[in-house]
Design an enzyme around this catalytic site. Structure first.
Site, PDB file in Angstrom:
ATOM      1  N   GLY A  54       0.834  -1.212   0.000  1.00 55.51           N
ATOM      2  CA  GLY A  54       0.000   0.000   0.000  1.00 55.51           C
ATOM      3  C   GLY A  54       0.860   1.250   0.000  1.00 55.51           C
ATOM      4  O   GLY A  54       0.532   2.262   0.617  1.00 55.51           O
ATOM      5  N   GLY A  55       1.968   1.183  -0.716  1.00 60.81           N
ATOM      6  CA  GLY A  55       3.017   2.198  -0.623  1.00 60.81           C
ATOM      7  C   GLY A  55       2.623   3.568  -1.146  1.00 60.81           C
ATOM      8  O   GLY A  55       3.306   4.546  -0.848  1.00 60.81           O
ATOM      9  N   LEU A  56       1.542   3.656  -1.926  1.00 57.13           N
ATOM     10  CA  LEU A  56       1.165   4.958  -2.480  1.00 57.13           C
ATOM     11  C   LEU A  56       0.063   5.648  -1.670  1.00 57.13           C
ATOM     12  O   LEU A  56      -0.527   6.617  -2.120  1.00 57.13           O
ATOM     13  CB  LEU A  56       0.748   4.824  -3.946  1.00 57.13           C
ATOM     14  CG  LEU A  56       1.855   4.336  -4.884  1.00 57.13           C
ATOM     15  CD1 LEU A  56       1.369   4.280  -6.321  1.00 57.13           C
ATOM     16  CD2 LEU A  56       3.103   5.212  -4.781  1.00 57.13           C
ATOM     17  N   GLY A  57      -0.209   5.134  -0.478  1.00 63.07           N
ATOM     18  CA  GLY A  57      -1.188   5.804   0.397  1.00 63.07           C
ATOM     19  C   GLY A  57      -0.541   6.991   1.103  1.00 63.07           C
ATOM     20  O   GLY A  57       0.517   7.479   0.683  1.00 63.07           O
ATOM     21  N   ARG A  82      -0.966   0.380  -7.994  1.00 66.31           N
ATOM     22  CA  ARG A  82      -1.068   1.519  -8.908  1.00 66.31           C
ATOM     23  C   ARG A  82       0.313   1.928  -9.399  1.00 66.31           C
ATOM     24  O   ARG A  82       1.331   1.616  -8.769  1.00 66.31           O
ATOM     25  CB  ARG A  82      -1.706   2.706  -8.179  1.00 66.31           C
ATOM     26  CG  ARG A  82      -3.185   2.515  -7.937  1.00 66.31           C
ATOM     27  CD  ARG A  82      -3.759   3.688  -7.190  1.00 66.31           C
ATOM     28  NE  ARG A  82      -3.279   3.741  -5.825  1.00 66.31           N
ATOM     29  CZ  ARG A  82      -3.129   4.865  -5.126  1.00 66.31           C
ATOM     30  NH1 ARG A  82      -3.396   6.028  -5.667  1.00 66.31           N
ATOM     31  NH2 ARG A  82      -2.700   4.842  -3.871  1.00 66.31           N
ATOM     32  N   ASP A  98       0.172  -7.249  -5.192  1.00 59.31           N
ATOM     33  CA  ASP A  98      -1.261  -7.340  -4.914  1.00 59.31           C
ATOM     34  C   ASP A  98      -1.413  -8.232  -3.694  1.00 59.31           C
ATOM     35  O   ASP A  98      -1.180  -9.443  -3.767  1.00 59.31           O
ATOM     36  CB  ASP A  98      -1.965  -7.948  -6.139  1.00 59.31           C
ATOM     37  CG  ASP A  98      -3.463  -8.105  -5.904  1.00 59.31           C
ATOM     38  OD1 ASP A  98      -3.937  -7.767  -4.793  1.00 59.31           O
ATOM     39  OD2 ASP A  98      -4.141  -8.584  -6.825  1.00 59.31           O
ATOM     40  N   ILE A  99      -1.825  -7.644  -2.578  1.00 59.55           N
ATOM     41  CA  ILE A  99      -1.895  -8.422  -1.332  1.00 59.55           C
ATOM     42  C   ILE A  99      -2.965  -9.506  -1.388  1.00 59.55           C
ATOM     43  O   ILE A  99      -3.012 -10.391  -0.533  1.00 59.55           O
ATOM     44  CB  ILE A  99      -2.134  -7.519  -0.104  1.00 59.55           C
ATOM     45  CG1 ILE A  99      -3.432  -6.723  -0.259  1.00 59.55           C
ATOM     46  CG2 ILE A  99      -0.954  -6.603   0.145  1.00 59.55           C
ATOM     47  CD1 ILE A  99      -4.015  -6.293   1.054  1.00 59.55           C
ATOM     48  N   TYR A 187     -14.089  -0.924   8.886  1.00 59.91           N
ATOM     49  CA  TYR A 187     -12.665  -0.594   9.067  1.00 59.91           C
ATOM     50  C   TYR A 187     -12.224  -0.953  10.492  1.00 59.91           C
ATOM     51  O   TYR A 187     -11.216  -1.650  10.694  1.00 59.91           O
ATOM     52  CB  TYR A 187     -12.493   0.901   8.804  1.00 59.91           C
ATOM     53  CG  TYR A 187     -11.134   1.477   9.090  1.00 59.91           C
ATOM     54  CD1 TYR A 187     -10.001   1.042   8.402  1.00 59.91           C
ATOM     55  CD2 TYR A 187     -10.976   2.498  10.032  1.00 59.91           C
ATOM     56  CE1 TYR A 187      -8.757   1.603   8.650  1.00 59.91           C
ATOM     57  CE2 TYR A 187      -9.729   3.069  10.276  1.00 59.91           C
ATOM     58  CZ  TYR A 187      -8.627   2.613   9.588  1.00 59.91           C
ATOM     59  OH  TYR A 187      -7.405   3.181   9.834  1.00 59.91           O
ATOM     60  N   ILE A 217      -3.610  10.909  11.131  1.00 57.11           N
ATOM     61  CA  ILE A 217      -2.256  11.367  10.775  1.00 57.11           C
ATOM     62  C   ILE A 217      -2.330  12.559   9.829  1.00 57.11           C
ATOM     63  O   ILE A 217      -3.079  12.542   8.850  1.00 57.11           O
ATOM     64  CB  ILE A 217      -1.437  10.220  10.124  1.00 57.11           C
ATOM     65  CG1 ILE A 217      -1.436   8.978  11.031  1.00 57.11           C
ATOM     66  CG2 ILE A 217      -0.016  10.687   9.824  1.00 57.11           C
ATOM     67  CD1 ILE A 217      -0.838   9.176  12.403  1.00 57.11           C
TER      68      ILE A 217
END
Ligand code: SER
Length: 365
Positions: A54-57, A82, A98-99, A187, A217
């Protein structure tokens, strides 16, 4: 289903059940030396090899920058489904992951000799309520894959939890580490599940699972997506750009918040903490709490013309009304020395100066 298949895969590799347990314990304890402070003379090969999902969050790029400074550029791999913007692509290793695809995850872990996994892929609170099926898939099935792959390969794994893991029946001010957790969002439910599954795998298979409950955050360079605390990021950009902001939470909604640098430093610190210092595997971390009104007043000290109006989103408001106002974090402070650096005035000063600098750079280019 995927999770069961992958665990069975691990059993097949290692032999019988008890041997799996022994094999995982062995790998896990030998990998603990990665967490100690290392002398600066260490070569790249002495360092952990980190994969961030999820590095582009909101947090991945900043964490990669911090970890690369510490462990070397090529030892930290950012991943997402992405395509990254150019500056991210050129700043260090980036790959597709893709997790939900267990084979893809296993290939990445094996081919890159991954030793630490930071699992940032998640669907946040507000978006989760509009797409429960997606949130279940990403936050629960995805998490199962991550825990299984980490167990299979003896990885240290960090999974963020959240203030959203609590609900209206939890004590709210402050919220203790251990208390009733009955969240009312998918969530939140998925994050309680992640805490419990991670701790279960730790006790059952000696998985080196580490988890922090993040407050909302706040970051200047990256935007959150689909959360209830997002207003506290957007207000800064609107304040600088237009001077007007429409807030989707009531003016007196008090929530725990943290500046991104504190959050990323906490993440590195718990990743590096010696296993024996971690009396728990899931910790609250706290920095400051404020309402939209408090934040507006603080920004107005620098930008007196800022005008904030309120158009309450009932879904987000209901979520926020059941969340903590502050987190009790003395265990993190005691066990691994957690200490926040940013309070509300420092946060506002830093955010406004970052946004002004980026706007100047954008105008100059
Ligand atoms: N920032 C998250 C959200 O608002 C909370 O963890 O959903």
């Amino acid at each position: 289903m995927l999770a069961m298949q992958s665990l069975r895969g691990a059993v097949k590799h290692a032999g019988s059940g008890p041997r799996l347990l022994f094999a995982v314990r062995h790998v896990s304890s030998s990998s603990q030396h990665f967490g100690r402070a290392r002398p600066l003379s260490c070569t790249d090969t002495d360092q952990p090899k980190v994969l961030i999902t999820g590095g582009l969050g909101q947090l991945g790029v900043g964490l990669a920058k911090l970890l690369r400074r510490r462990f070397g550029k090529n030892n930290v791999i950012l991943s997402d489904i992405r395509k990254p913007p150019n500056h991210v692509y050129h700043s260090g290793p980036f790959i597709f992951s893709d997790i939900l695809d267990y084979k893809n995850l296993r290939e990445i872990v094996v081919n890159n000799n991954i030793s630490w996994l930071v699992h940032y892929s998640a669907v946040l609170s507000a978006v989760g309520e509009s797409n429960v099926a997606l949130a279940k898939e990403v936050n629960i099935t995805g998490l199962h894959n991550i825990l299984d792959i980490a167990t299979e390969h003896g990885l240290r794994v960090f999974v963020p939890s959240t203030i959203g893991a609590f609900g209206p029946s939890s004590p709210r001010d402050p919220t203790p580490e251990l208390c009733v957790q009955r969240p009312r969002t998918i969530y939140g439910v998925s994050k309680v599940h992640a805490e419990l599954m991670g701790e279960y795998y730790h006790h059952r298979y000696a998985l080196d699972f580490r988890c922090l409950r993040y407050p909302g955050i706040i970051s200047a360079d990256s935007q959150p997506g689909g959360g209830t605390t997002d207003y506290a990021v957007q207000i800064f950009h609107s304040a600088v750009k237009t001077g007007d902001f429409e807030c989707n939470l009531r003016s007196d909604t008090r929530l725990p918040m943290m500046y991104i640098d504190d959050c990323l430093r906490a993440t590195l610190e718990i990743l590096e903490a010696p296993a024996e210092s971690l009396l728990s595997r899931t910790y609250n971390i706290n920095a400051m709490s404020f309402t939209p009104q408090d934040l507006t007043q603080e920004i107005q000290k620098a930008l007196p013309d800022l005008k904030v109006t309120y158009n309450v989103d009932p879904v987000r408001q209901a979520i926020a009304d059941g969340w903590p106002m502050a987190l009790e974090d003395s265990a993190a402070r005691r066990d691994w020395g957690w200490k926040h650096e940013y309070d509300l005035s420092e946060l506002v000063r830093t955010m406004l100066s970052h946004i002004a600098t980026s706007n100047q750079l954008a105008q100059a280019s």
